[in-house]
Write an enzyme that holds these catalytic residues in place. Structure first.
Site, PDB file in Angstrom:
ATOM      1  N   THR A   1       1.022  -1.158   0.049  1.00  0.00           N
ATOM      2  CA  THR A   1       0.065   0.096  -0.133  1.00  0.00           C
ATOM      3  C   THR A   1       0.853   1.073   0.117  1.00  0.00           C
ATOM      4  O   THR A   1       2.011   1.093   0.405  1.00  0.00           O
ATOM      5  CB  THR A   1      -0.798  -0.277   1.275  1.00  0.00           C
ATOM      6  OG1 THR A   1      -1.424   1.125   1.497  1.00  0.00           O
ATOM      7  CG2 THR A   1      -0.088  -0.359   2.736  1.00  0.00           C
ATOM      8  N   ASP A   2       0.294   2.475  -0.430  1.00  0.00           N
ATOM      9  CA  ASP A   2       1.004   3.708  -0.398  1.00  0.00           C
ATOM     10  C   ASP A   2       1.009   4.182   1.176  1.00  0.00           C
ATOM     11  O   ASP A   2       1.675   4.884   1.336  1.00  0.00           O
ATOM     12  CB  ASP A   2       0.363   4.828  -1.457  1.00  0.00           C
ATOM     13  CG  ASP A   2      -1.126   5.007  -0.893  1.00  0.00           C
ATOM     14  OD1 ASP A   2      -1.751   4.346  -0.190  1.00  0.00           O
ATOM     15  OD2 ASP A   2      -1.682   5.880  -1.593  1.00  0.00           O
ATOM     16  N   GLU A   3       0.267   3.360   1.915  1.00  0.00           N
ATOM     17  CA  GLU A   3       0.050   4.278   3.159  1.00  0.00           C
ATOM     18  C   GLU A   3       1.377   4.028   4.065  1.00  0.00           C
ATOM     19  O   GLU A   3       1.634   4.439   4.950  1.00  0.00           O
ATOM     20  CB  GLU A   3      -1.106   3.491   4.200  1.00  0.00           C
ATOM     21  CG  GLU A   3      -2.461   3.691   3.427  1.00  0.00           C
ATOM     22  CD  GLU A   3      -3.437   3.346   4.189  1.00  0.00           C
ATOM     23  OE1 GLU A   3      -3.593   3.150   5.305  1.00  0.00           O
ATOM     24  OE2 GLU A   3      -4.494   3.047   3.427  1.00  0.00           O
TER      25      GLU A   3
ATOM     26  N   TYR B   1      -1.921  -0.589  11.055  1.00  0.00           N
ATOM     27  CA  TYR B   1      -2.003  -1.374   9.484  1.00  0.00           C
ATOM     28  C   TYR B   1      -1.041  -1.182   8.696  1.00  0.00           C
ATOM     29  O   TYR B   1      -0.233  -2.007   8.088  1.00  0.00           O
ATOM     30  CB  TYR B   1      -3.426  -1.018   8.967  1.00  0.00           C
ATOM     31  CG  TYR B   1      -3.211  -1.342   7.320  1.00  0.00           C
ATOM     32  CD1 TYR B   1      -3.365  -2.691   6.725  1.00  0.00           C
ATOM     33  CD2 TYR B   1      -3.439  -0.291   6.518  1.00  0.00           C
ATOM     34  CE1 TYR B   1      -3.433  -2.862   5.337  1.00  0.00           C
ATOM     35  CE2 TYR B   1      -3.307  -0.359   5.042  1.00  0.00           C
ATOM     36  CZ  TYR B   1      -3.339  -1.718   4.493  1.00  0.00           C
ATOM     37  OH  TYR B   1      -3.232  -2.087   3.305  1.00  0.00           O
TER      38      TYR B   1
ATOM     39  N   LYS C   1       2.225  -3.436   7.255  1.00  0.00           N
ATOM     40  CA  LYS C   1       2.712  -3.381   5.787  1.00  0.00           C
ATOM     41  C   LYS C   1       4.027  -3.192   5.599  1.00  0.00           C
ATOM     42  O   LYS C   1       4.732  -3.634   4.803  1.00  0.00           O
ATOM     43  CB  LYS C   1       1.685  -2.825   4.908  1.00  0.00           C
ATOM     44  CG  LYS C   1       0.200  -3.162   5.007  1.00  0.00           C
ATOM     45  CD  LYS C   1      -0.148  -4.657   4.386  1.00  0.00           C
ATOM     46  CE  LYS C   1       0.257  -4.663   2.864  1.00  0.00           C
ATOM     47  NZ  LYS C   1      -0.077  -6.084   2.445  1.00  0.00           N
TER      48      LYS C   1
END
Ligand code: NAD
Ligand code: TYD
Length: 361
Positions: A136-138, A162, A166
Site C-alpha cells: 500500500t501507499d500508506e 495497519y 505492511k
C-alpha cells in the site's frame, strides 16, 4: 507467462478481482490460498469456482507445512501475496491480528518460498519465478496539501498499525531479495474501489448506509484526501508487473484521482439520488454526519506512477466518475452479495467503530 500462479488472500476484494481477471484474460492457472476471515466472501469466486484452471485451498499463509506442500504440488511460476488484515480502523481497535498476518504470516510465506525456490523448485521455473508482494501507499505516511506525490524513493513513515504492519512486511520482502536473492517485487498501491469490496471501507459503506437510510459517518472535517483507483486497473497493473517488472524493485500504482472524502460522499449521494431516490424526496446528503476523527488519520495520499507508465506502459483506463457510477450500480444490483458480506458481525463492527468515536449509530 504460462503455468500456475499461487495467489494468497484471493477471496478478498482485490484478490478475487485479480483471480477472476487472470482466469478470464490469461491462460494462467490459479491456486488460491485464503484463510476465509470475515473479509473474505466465497461468492466473489462463484464465476470461476468450476474452472479446471482454478483451485481453492482454505488455510493461512502462516501455516508453513501447508504452504510448502502447495509449492511442491503446484510448482507455481509466481506467488502473488494479497493476504492481509486490511482495514485501518480495525487495526486501531485490535492491532495484534495485523502483526500475526501481515508481518509474521508474510514472513513465513516468504521463508517457505525462499526454501522451495532455492532447493526444490523445478529448474525450468526457477529462472523466471517471482514473488509479487501487494502493498500500500500508506507505508509512506501522510502528505501535506502542497507536497509532491509519493514516489518509489519516498521514505517509509507509517502512521497506523495497519500501515506499520505492511511496512514491516515490505522490509522483509526487500531483505529476502537482497540477502537470499529471492526474486521479489513489491507494489505500493493507493486506495482501491469497485465491486466486491467489503462494506467496512469508505465507498461501499456510504452506498450501503445511504440506501438503508442510516447516517453517513464522515471522519473529522472530511477534507482528508485519497488517490482512488478502480480495482480492474489495479489488476491490469499487477499483471504488467508480474510479466515485466524488474526484480528487487518497487512499483507505485495509483489512480491519479485525488479526492477529499466529503466530495466522494457527495458524489455517492448524488448518484443514489438519481438511481435510488429517497421516499421523502430529500437528498441522501441529509444523512451525512461529521463524526470525531480517526486517531492518527493521514491527511493526504497521492501517488506518482511515472515508473509504471514509463517502464511498463501502464495507465489507469477508468475515470473516477465512470468507475464510481459502475460501482454504485453494482452494489445496488447485488443484494445477495451484501447480505453475505454483512452476515457475520457487520452491525457489531459498525457499533464498535462508532463507539471509538464516542457515538452510538
Ligand atoms: P481484504 O481485506 O478484502 O482481503 C484480504 C483477504 O486475505 C481475505 O480474503 C482474507 O480472508 C485473507 N486473509 C487474511 N488473513 C489471511 C491469512 N493469514 N492467510 C490467508 N489468507 C488470509 O483486502 P483487500 O482490500 O483485497 O487488500 C488485498 C491486499 O492489497 C492487502 O495486502 C492490502 O494491504 C493491499 N492493498 C489494499 C488496498 C485497498 O484499497 N483495499 C490498497 C493498496 C493495497
Ligand atoms: P478507508 O476506506 O478505511 O481506507 P484507508 O483508511 O485505508 O484510506 O477510508 C478512506 C478514507 O475515508 C479515510 O480518510 C477515512 C475515511 N472514512 C470516513 O470518513 N468514514 C468512514 O466511515 C470510513 C470507513 C472511512
Amino acid at each position: 507467462m504460462n503455468g500456475t500462479i499461487f495467489v494468497t488472500g484471493g477471496a478478498g476484494f482485490i484478490g478475487s478481482n485479480f483471480v477472476v481477471h487472470t482466469l478470464t484474460e490469461t491462460d494462467l492457472s490459479v491456486v488460491n490460498l485464503d484463510a476465509l476471515t470475515y473479509a473474505a466472501n466465497p461468492m466473489n469466486l462463484q464465476t470461476v469456482a468450476r474452472s479446471p484452471r482454478y483451485t481453492f485451498v482454505q488455510g493461512s499463509i502462516g501455516d508453513r507445512d501447508l504452504v510448502a506442500r502447495l509449492l511442491d504440488s503446484h510448482a507455481p511460476v509466481a506467488v502473488v501475496n494479497f493476504a492481509a488484515e486490511s482495514h485501518v480502523d480495525r487495526s486501531i481497535l485490535a492491532p495484534e491480528a495485523f502483526v500475526d498476518t501481515n508481518v509474521t504470516g508474510t514472513f513465513r510465506l516468504l521463508d517457505e518460498v525462499r526454501q522451495w525456490w532455492s532447493s526444490r523448485c523445478p529448474p525450468a521455473i526457477r529462472a523466471s519465478f517471482r514473488f509479487l508482494h501487494v502493498s500500500t501507499d500508506e507505508v509512506y505516511g501522510s502528505l501535506s496539501p502542497h507536497d509532491e506525490a509519493f514516489s518509489e524513493s519516498s521514505p517509509y513513515a507509517p502512521n497506523s498499525p495497519y500501515a506499520a504492519s505492511k511496512a514491516a512486511a515490505d522490509h522483509f520482502v526487500r531483505s529476502f531479495h537482497r540477502t537470499y536473492g529471492v526474486p521479489a517485487i513489491t507494489t505500493n498501491c493507493s486506495n482501491n474501489f469497485g465491486p466486491l469490496q467489503h462494506p467496512e471501507k469508505l465507498i461501499p459503506l456510504m452506498i450501503l448506509h445511504g440506501v438503508r437510510g442510516k447516517p453517513l459517518p464522515v471522519y473529522g472535517d472530511g477534507l482528508n484526501v485519497r488517490d482512488w483507483l478502480y480495482v480492474a486497473d489495479h489488476c491490469r497493473a499487477l499483471l504488467r508487473v508480474l510479466a515485466d517488472g524488474r526484480l528487487g524493485e518497487t512499483y507505485n500504482i495509483g489512480g491519479g484521482a485525488e479526492r477529499a472524502n466529503v466530495d466522494v460522499v457527495h458524489d455517492i449521494c448524488d448518484l443514489l439520488d438519481t438511481m435510488r431516490p429517497r421516499a421523502d424526496g430529500r437528498s441522501h446528503r441529509a444523512q451525512i454526519e461529521f463524526v470525531p476523527d480517526r486517531p492518527g488519520h493521514d491527511r493526504r495520499y497521492a501517488v506518482n506512477t511515472a515508473r509504471m507508465r514509463d517502464e511498463l506502459g501502464w495507465e489507469p483506463r477508468e475515470s473516477f466518475a465512470s468507475a464510481l457510477d459502475k460501482t454504485v450500480r453494482w452494489y445496488l444490483e447485488n443484494d445477495a452479495w451484501i447480505e453475505q458480506a454483512t452476515r457475520a458481525g457487520y452491525d457489531d463492527w459498525v457499533r464498535a467503530n462508532y463507539g471509538l468515536r464516542g457515538r452510538t449509530p
